[in-house]
Design a protein around this motif. Structure first.
Motif, mmCIF file in Angstrom:
data_model
loop_
_atom_site.group_PDB
_atom_site.id
_atom_site.type_symbol
_atom_site.label_atom_id
_atom_site.label_comp_id
_atom_site.label_asym_id
_atom_site.label_seq_id
_atom_site.Cartn_x
_atom_site.Cartn_y
_atom_site.Cartn_z
ATOM 1 N N PHE A 153 0.831 -1.263 -0.063
ATOM 2 C CA PHE A 153 -0.013 -0.092 -0.009
ATOM 3 C C PHE A 153 0.707 1.189 -0.006
ATOM 4 N N GLU A 154 1.984 1.275 0.639
ATOM 5 C CA GLU A 154 2.884 2.178 0.395
ATOM 6 C C GLU A 154 3.443 2.576 -0.817
ATOM 7 N N ALA A 155 3.825 1.382 -1.480
ATOM 8 C CA ALA A 155 4.276 1.392 -2.834
ATOM 9 C C ALA A 155 3.167 2.122 -3.903
ATOM 10 N N ILE A 156 2.023 1.775 -3.713
ATOM 11 C CA ILE A 156 0.907 2.266 -4.469
ATOM 12 C C ILE A 156 0.624 3.711 -4.237
ATOM 13 N N ALA A 157 0.768 4.038 -2.925
ATOM 14 C CA ALA A 157 0.665 5.548 -2.591
ATOM 15 C C ALA A 157 1.690 6.260 -3.477
ATOM 16 N N GLN A 158 3.042 5.618 -3.293
ATOM 17 C CA GLN A 158 4.042 6.306 -4.106
ATOM 18 C C GLN A 158 3.821 6.669 -5.539
ATOM 19 N N PHE A 159 3.284 5.636 -6.031
ATOM 20 C CA PHE A 159 3.015 5.333 -7.842
ATOM 21 C C PHE A 159 1.906 6.492 -8.010
ATOM 22 N N VAL A 160 0.949 6.534 -7.157
ATOM 23 C CA VAL A 160 -0.148 7.192 -7.431
ATOM 24 C C VAL A 160 0.167 8.876 -7.130
ATOM 25 N N ASP A 161 1.326 8.968 -6.314
ATOM 26 C CA ASP A 161 1.443 10.430 -6.135
ATOM 27 C C ASP A 161 2.716 11.010 -7.229
ATOM 28 N N THR A 162 3.509 9.917 -7.945
ATOM 29 C CA THR A 162 4.396 10.530 -8.625
ATOM 30 C C THR A 162 4.201 10.057 -10.404
ATOM 31 N N CYS A 163 3.037 9.473 -10.565
ATOM 32 C CA CYS A 163 2.901 9.093 -11.806
ATOM 33 C C CYS A 163 2.563 10.024 -12.741
ATOM 34 N N GLU A 164 3.289 10.383 -13.857
ATOM 35 C CA GLU A 164 3.040 11.498 -14.777
ATOM 36 C C GLU A 164 1.685 11.385 -15.421
ATOM 37 N N ARG A 165 0.916 12.517 -15.488
ATOM 38 C CA ARG A 165 -0.429 12.618 -16.210
ATOM 39 C C ARG A 165 -0.103 13.399 -17.563
ATOM 40 N N PRO A 166 -0.042 12.880 -18.659
ATOM 41 C CA PRO A 166 0.236 13.528 -19.944
ATOM 42 C C PRO A 166 -0.836 14.509 -20.388
ATOM 43 N N GLY A 167 -1.885 14.352 -20.161
ATOM 44 C CA GLY A 167 -2.960 15.268 -20.875
ATOM 45 C C GLY A 167 -3.453 14.745 -21.976
ATOM 46 N N PRO A 168 -4.574 15.362 -22.597
ATOM 47 C CA PRO A 168 -4.951 16.470 -22.201
ATOM 48 C C PRO A 168 -6.109 16.217 -21.075
ATOM 49 N N VAL A 169 -6.524 17.440 -20.544
ATOM 50 C CA VAL A 169 -7.329 17.279 -19.313
ATOM 51 C C VAL A 169 -9.054 17.733 -20.058
ATOM 52 N N VAL A 170 -9.832 16.744 -19.430
ATOM 53 C CA VAL A 170 -11.243 16.802 -20.058
ATOM 54 C C VAL A 170 -12.197 17.275 -18.800
ATOM 55 N N LEU A 171 -13.198 17.665 -19.125
ATOM 56 C CA LEU A 171 -14.497 17.700 -18.233
ATOM 57 C C LEU A 171 -15.435 16.450 -18.532
ATOM 58 N N THR A 172 -15.668 15.574 -17.369
ATOM 59 C CA THR A 172 -16.077 14.228 -17.653
ATOM 60 C C THR A 172 -16.549 13.895 -16.393
ATOM 61 N N HIS A 173 -17.529 12.864 -16.735
ATOM 62 C CA HIS A 173 -18.062 11.746 -15.542
ATOM 63 C C HIS A 173 -17.221 11.402 -14.432
ATOM 64 N N LYS A 174 -16.195 11.016 -14.993
ATOM 65 C CA LYS A 174 -15.028 10.395 -13.786
ATOM 66 C C LYS A 174 -15.316 9.187 -13.159
ATOM 67 N N ASP A 175 -16.448 8.320 -13.160
ATOM 68 C CA ASP A 175 -16.716 7.248 -12.441
ATOM 69 C C ASP A 175 -17.679 6.340 -13.371
ATOM 70 N N ILE A 176 -17.192 6.032 -14.573
ATOM 71 C CA ILE A 176 -17.992 5.138 -15.338
ATOM 72 C C ILE A 176 -17.754 3.742 -15.006
ATOM 73 N N GLN A 177 -18.363 3.004 -14.142
ATOM 74 C CA GLN A 177 -18.116 1.755 -13.604
ATOM 75 C C GLN A 177 -19.454 0.946 -13.858
ATOM 76 N N PRO A 178 -19.451 -0.260 -13.802
ATOM 77 C CA PRO A 178 -20.658 -1.284 -13.729
ATOM 78 C C PRO A 178 -21.866 -0.681 -13.032
ATOM 79 N N TRP A 179 -21.484 -0.275 -11.894
ATOM 80 C CA TRP A 179 -22.598 -0.081 -10.796
ATOM 81 C C TRP A 179 -23.112 1.390 -11.043
ATOM 82 N N ASN A 180 -22.470 2.118 -11.820
ATOM 83 C CA ASN A 180 -22.929 3.343 -12.343
ATOM 84 C C ASN A 180 -23.662 3.505 -13.640
ATOM 85 N N LEU A 181 -23.932 2.298 -14.296
ATOM 86 C CA LEU A 181 -24.599 1.924 -15.607
ATOM 87 C C LEU A 181 -25.789 1.284 -15.420
#
Length: 309
Positions: A153-181
């Motif tokens: 879990f510490e390694a996962i937190a490190q990955f989430v904190d440091t992973c580069e997001r390349p873009g572009p940034v979009v306005l969106t739903h953000k949570d399209i999962q089976p339970w939201n469909l």
């Protein structure tokens, strides 16, 4: 909020169980059926921009995005017209369904909606050793499993904190999962828009495509369905970002935060008056403690889904 403008009730408002964040009720009146969502404001993980989300929903609905019609809102309650449909199981969807979800995302990202907030993700917590100790001390049923995975879990937190997001940034739903469909006549309907906001495109596409291409675990991921979501996105006018781990960092980070939030609710020892039932919080923690290490270990394999053989 006064619900009088929804018509005269033909029966009592009924609780619809199963929500992992808020509480839902159905109200039937002489003017139709409505979904009444009571927002959890006691311990939210993020700022909920209710005015902007509702305006985004109205624009999406007017543009023909398949979703419940937004009716009313205030700072505590959301009202939508009730939509009947089949629940989408946590299993690979059909190719036609996956393709249409991709198309819908492209249409959603093309909407011209003003959004006065920057793309933000919740801060990455690093207190997993402390949480594991508290879980053990309080006798939580999943404490031993959590303690055995603290370093992961510490390694996962490190990955989430440091992973580069390349873009572009979009306005969106953000949570399209089976339970939201839902599936209505075999076609997708998008529910639960409360998380809407700006997000790195790769994170939105990776989270959506993977959720529709797999079952409860990660042993039955269907690469063809994953790619079909992306094909639908391109067919709808979207452009795919470059491949890389950023496609999965939003999914991993969101699940990590969701697990920790429910863990804290379990440590409190008493069921809160808003949000999920305590039993559901325990279930969410167990799923996260078991599933997140497996997902993280499979990250190199998941990246192969981004290229065609």
């Amino acid at each position: 909020m006064s619900l009088s403008q929804l018509g005269t009730p033909v029966g009592p408002m009924v609780r619809v169980h199963g929500g992992y964040a808020n509480r839902m009720y159905r109200l039937d009146t002489d003017l139709g059926s409505f979904a009444i969502k009571e927002l959890n404001l006691a311990d939210r993980r993020w700022t909920y921009h209710v005015d902007d989300v509702f305006r985004f929903e109205q624009t999406a609905f007017a543009a023909g995005i398949p979703m419940p019609e937004p009716i009313l809102y205030d700072d505590r309650t959301l009202v939508h017209r009730w939509v009947d449909g089949e629940k989408v199981p946590e299993a690979p969807v059909s190719a036609a369904y996956a393709f249409e979800v991709g198309e819908i995302l492209a249409r959603l990202h093309a909407l011209d909606v003003e959004w006065p907030h920057d793309a933000t993700e919740e801060p990455v917590a690093r207190d997993w050793p402390e949480l594991a100790d508290r879980a053990t001390t309080t006798g939580q049923p999943w404490a031993a499993e959590l303690a055995s995975h603290v370093e992961t879990f510490e390694a996962i937190a490190q990955f989430v904190d440091t992973c580069e997001r390349p873009g572009p940034v979009v306005l969106t739903h953000k949570d399209i999962q089976p339970w939201n469909l839902l599936a209505r006549d075999g076609r997708p309907v998008l529910l639960d828009w409360e998380l809407s906001g700006k997000l790195d495109l790769s994170g939105e596409l990776g989270s959506t495509a993977l959720s529709l291409a797999k079952g409860p675990g990660f042993d039955d991921v269907e690469p063809a369905i994953f790619r079909t979501v992306l094909d639908g996105y391109v067919a709808g006018g979207g452009t795919l970002p470059p491949p890389g781990p950023s496609w999965f960092v939003y999914l991993i980070g969101g699940w990590l935060g969701h697990t920790r939030w429910n863990l804290l609710r379990c440590l409190a020892g008493a069921e809160a008056q808003t949000g999920p039932d305590l039993q559901l919080s325990h279930e969410a923690v167990r799923n996260g403690v078991r599933g997140l290490p497996e997902l993280f270990a499979r990250l190199p394999h998941l990246e192969t889904l981004l290229t065609r053989e």
